[in-house]
Scaffold this active site. Structure first.
Site, PDB file in Angstrom:
ATOM      1  N   GLY A  62      58.165  62.121  14.648  1.00  0.00           N
ATOM      2  CA  GLY A  62      57.812  60.715  14.842  1.00  0.00           C
ATOM      3  C   GLY A  62      58.916  59.831  15.391  1.00  0.00           C
ATOM      4  O   GLY A  62      58.925  58.626  15.148  1.00  0.00           O
ATOM      5  N   ASN A  86      59.267  58.993  18.481  1.00  0.00           N
ATOM      6  CA  ASN A  86      58.629  58.055  19.426  1.00  0.00           C
ATOM      7  C   ASN A  86      57.909  56.939  18.678  1.00  0.00           C
ATOM      8  O   ASN A  86      57.922  55.786  19.112  1.00  0.00           O
ATOM      9  CB  ASN A  86      57.676  58.798  20.367  1.00  0.00           C
ATOM     10  CG  ASN A  86      58.421  59.441  21.513  1.00  0.00           C
ATOM     11  OD1 ASN A  86      58.923  58.757  22.400  1.00  0.00           O
ATOM     12  ND2 ASN A  86      58.539  60.762  21.473  1.00  0.00           N
ATOM     13  N   MET A 128      50.223  66.994  18.878  1.00  0.00           N
ATOM     14  CA  MET A 128      50.276  68.352  19.419  1.00  0.00           C
ATOM     15  C   MET A 128      48.924  69.064  19.514  1.00  0.00           C
ATOM     16  O   MET A 128      48.881  70.272  19.718  1.00  0.00           O
ATOM     17  CB  MET A 128      51.235  69.193  18.572  1.00  0.00           C
ATOM     18  CG  MET A 128      52.669  68.702  18.638  1.00  0.00           C
ATOM     19  SD  MET A 128      53.273  68.585  20.332  1.00  0.00           S
ATOM     20  CE  MET A 128      54.974  68.124  20.052  1.00  0.00           C
ATOM     21  N   ILE A 139      45.258  69.321  21.563  1.00  0.00           N
ATOM     22  CA  ILE A 139      44.496  68.879  22.734  1.00  0.00           C
ATOM     23  C   ILE A 139      43.063  68.632  22.282  1.00  0.00           C
ATOM     24  O   ILE A 139      42.352  69.575  21.911  1.00  0.00           O
ATOM     25  CB  ILE A 139      44.552  69.924  23.874  1.00  0.00           C
ATOM     26  CG1 ILE A 139      46.017  70.170  24.283  1.00  0.00           C
ATOM     27  CG2 ILE A 139      43.733  69.447  25.073  1.00  0.00           C
ATOM     28  CD1 ILE A 139      46.199  71.295  25.300  1.00  0.00           C
ATOM     29  N   LEU A 140      42.651  67.361  22.282  1.00  0.00           N
ATOM     30  CA  LEU A 140      41.301  67.004  21.831  1.00  0.00           C
ATOM     31  C   LEU A 140      40.309  67.216  22.965  1.00  0.00           C
ATOM     32  O   LEU A 140      40.698  67.263  24.132  1.00  0.00           O
ATOM     33  CB  LEU A 140      41.288  65.549  21.364  1.00  0.00           C
ATOM     34  CG  LEU A 140      42.256  65.239  20.216  1.00  0.00           C
ATOM     35  CD1 LEU A 140      42.291  63.741  19.926  1.00  0.00           C
ATOM     36  CD2 LEU A 140      41.880  66.016  18.956  1.00  0.00           C
ATOM     37  N   ASN A 176      49.683  58.767  26.707  1.00  0.00           N
ATOM     38  CA  ASN A 176      50.447  59.889  26.157  1.00  0.00           C
ATOM     39  C   ASN A 176      51.863  59.851  26.722  1.00  0.00           C
ATOM     40  O   ASN A 176      52.061  59.489  27.880  1.00  0.00           O
ATOM     41  CB  ASN A 176      49.774  61.210  26.570  1.00  0.00           C
ATOM     42  CG  ASN A 176      50.552  62.436  26.120  1.00  0.00           C
ATOM     43  OD1 ASN A 176      50.968  62.540  24.967  1.00  0.00           O
ATOM     44  ND2 ASN A 176      50.757  63.389  27.033  1.00  0.00           N
ATOM     45  N   HIS A 188      54.889  62.377  27.715  1.00  0.00           N
ATOM     46  CA  HIS A 188      55.153  63.799  27.950  1.00  0.00           C
ATOM     47  C   HIS A 188      56.626  63.971  28.303  1.00  0.00           C
ATOM     48  O   HIS A 188      57.153  63.212  29.133  1.00  0.00           O
ATOM     49  CB  HIS A 188      54.263  64.333  29.080  1.00  0.00           C
ATOM     50  CG  HIS A 188      54.457  65.798  29.300  1.00  0.00           C
ATOM     51  ND1 HIS A 188      53.957  66.745  28.440  1.00  0.00           N
ATOM     52  CD2 HIS A 188      55.146  66.466  30.260  1.00  0.00           C
ATOM     53  CE1 HIS A 188      54.327  67.948  28.860  1.00  0.00           C
ATOM     54  NE2 HIS A 188      55.041  67.808  29.960  1.00  0.00           N
ATOM     55  N   THR A 206      43.173  61.703  30.131  1.00  0.00           N
ATOM     56  CA  THR A 206      41.837  61.959  30.699  1.00  0.00           C
ATOM     57  C   THR A 206      41.378  63.337  30.221  1.00  0.00           C
ATOM     58  O   THR A 206      42.046  63.965  29.396  1.00  0.00           O
ATOM     59  CB  THR A 206      41.874  61.921  32.251  1.00  0.00           C
ATOM     60  OG1 THR A 206      42.801  62.930  32.681  1.00  0.00           O
ATOM     61  CG2 THR A 206      42.287  60.571  32.781  1.00  0.00           C
ATOM     62  N   ASP A 257      47.394  66.350  30.500  1.00  0.00           N
ATOM     63  CA  ASP A 257      48.603  65.822  31.167  1.00  0.00           C
ATOM     64  C   ASP A 257      48.381  65.460  32.636  1.00  0.00           C
ATOM     65  O   ASP A 257      49.332  65.465  33.429  1.00  0.00           O
ATOM     66  CB  ASP A 257      49.769  66.842  31.090  1.00  0.00           C
ATOM     67  CG  ASP A 257      50.253  67.074  29.664  1.00  0.00           C
ATOM     68  OD1 ASP A 257      50.072  66.191  28.814  1.00  0.00           O
ATOM     69  OD2 ASP A 257      50.828  68.153  29.417  1.00  0.00           O
TER      70      ASP A 257
HETATM   71  C1  GAR Z   1      58.380  64.405  22.108  1.00  0.00           C
HETATM   72  O1  GAR Z   1      59.382  64.926  22.946  1.00  0.00           O
HETATM   73  C2  GAR Z   1      57.073  64.276  22.866  1.00  0.00           C
HETATM   74  O2  GAR Z   1      57.222  63.854  24.185  1.00  0.00           O
HETATM   75  C3  GAR Z   1      56.583  65.683  22.818  1.00  0.00           C
HETATM   76  O3  GAR Z   1      56.921  66.152  21.524  1.00  0.00           O
HETATM   77  C4  GAR Z   1      58.031  65.423  21.025  1.00  0.00           C
HETATM   78  C5  GAR Z   1      57.624  64.758  19.729  1.00  0.00           C
HETATM   79  O4  GAR Z   1      58.698  64.139  19.117  1.00  0.00           O
HETATM   80  N1  GAR Z   1      55.189  65.763  23.086  1.00  0.00           N
HETATM   81  C6  GAR Z   1      54.625  66.790  23.707  1.00  0.00           C
HETATM   82  O5  GAR Z   1      55.236  67.762  24.073  1.00  0.00           O
HETATM   83  C7  GAR Z   1      53.115  66.668  23.899  1.00  0.00           C
HETATM   84  N2  GAR Z   1      52.721  67.406  25.066  1.00  0.00           N
HETATM   85  P1  GAR Z   1      58.528  63.002  18.033  1.00  0.00           P
HETATM   86  O6  GAR Z   1      57.514  63.478  16.995  1.00  0.00           O
HETATM   87  O7  GAR Z   1      59.905  62.877  17.421  1.00  0.00           O
HETATM   88  O8  GAR Z   1      58.086  61.743  18.724  1.00  0.00           O
END
Ligand code: GAR
Length: 207
Positions: free
Chosen positions: A12, A14, A91, A93-94, A108, A110, A147, A151
């Site tokens: 978490g 982000n 993580m 994919i819905l 999202n 990425h 969408t 990605d």
């Molecule tokens: C982040 O780097 C995010 O961009 C990635 O997982 C990490 C989660 O970190 N997401 C993906 O790869 C989705 N395709 P966080 O839980 O510390 O935010």
């Protein structure tokens, strides 16, 4: 004021970047009103609770297939009256049901420069391993609309950094998060809440 729901599965960081931006007054016309996790043990849930944000678990393991899981997440978001849904390290994919319900209202982050190193199988540390193996000199992060295609929705914002000769997947992940993801995600969320992002076919236009 738009209700922002954040979908998470892990650490978490982000989500934390969004909370910090909100506390600095940088999320204009929006407020994080709930956090939904696919994983009951996600540290992101602690971050939400510590900041007085409603935290809810819709555990992937409790649903037999992706269709019923997507239905449960969609219902939870409708219940929360979410106006904007942010996938922040989510993580799973819905399936397309959720896109039909919230089209143009889900974004999202990425950890690569889409359209490279994205799609099924490219998540978390795997992305940075693939980037290093490929020999590219630049990488970064992308914020885009969600969408039906994984990605592949219209890109809102990207930020790039240079790869160093001694980078490991871990050091690269850390730098991409700090210098790119935590910077562009809150900016994109604020622009959305201010009504400044328009979708024009495959592209977005920011006013
Ligand atoms: C982040 O780097 C995010 O961009 C990635 O997982 C990490 C989660 O970190 N997401 C993906 O790869 C989705 N395709 P966080 O839980 O510390 O935010």
């Amino acid at each position: 004021m738009l209700n922002i729901a954040v979908l998470v599965s892990g650490g978490g960081t982000n989500l934390q970047a969004l909370i910090d931006a909100q506390n600095r007054g940088e999320i204009k016309n929006g407020r994080i009103t709930c956090v939904i996790s696919s994983n009951p043990d996600a540290f992101a849930l602690e971050r939400a609770r510590k900041n007085g944000i409603a935290a809810r678990v819709v555990s992937r393991k409790e649903y037999v297939d992706i269709h019923s899981y997507t239905r449960a997440v969609t219902d939870a978001l409708l219940e929360q009256k979410a106006d904007l849904i942010v996938y922040a390290g989510f993580m799973t994919i819905l399936d397309s049901q959720i896109v039909e319900t919230f089209r143009g209202r889900m974004i999202n982050v990425h950890p690569a420069l889409i359209p490279s190193f994205c799609g099924k199988g490219f998540y978390g540390l795997h992305v940075h391993e693939a980037v290093l193996e490929s020999g590219v000199k630049l990488t970064g992060a992308t914020v885009h609309f969600v969408t039906e295609d994984c990605d592949a929705g219209p890109i809102i914002m990207q930020k790039a950094i240079e790869i160093k000769d001694d980078d490991t997947p871990e050091t690269l992940q850390k730098r991409v998060m700090e210098k790119c993801e935590w910077v562009i995600l809150p900016k994109a969320v604020s622009l959305f809440c201010e009504g400044r992002i328009k979708i024009a076919g495959r592209k977005t236009v920011i006013s």
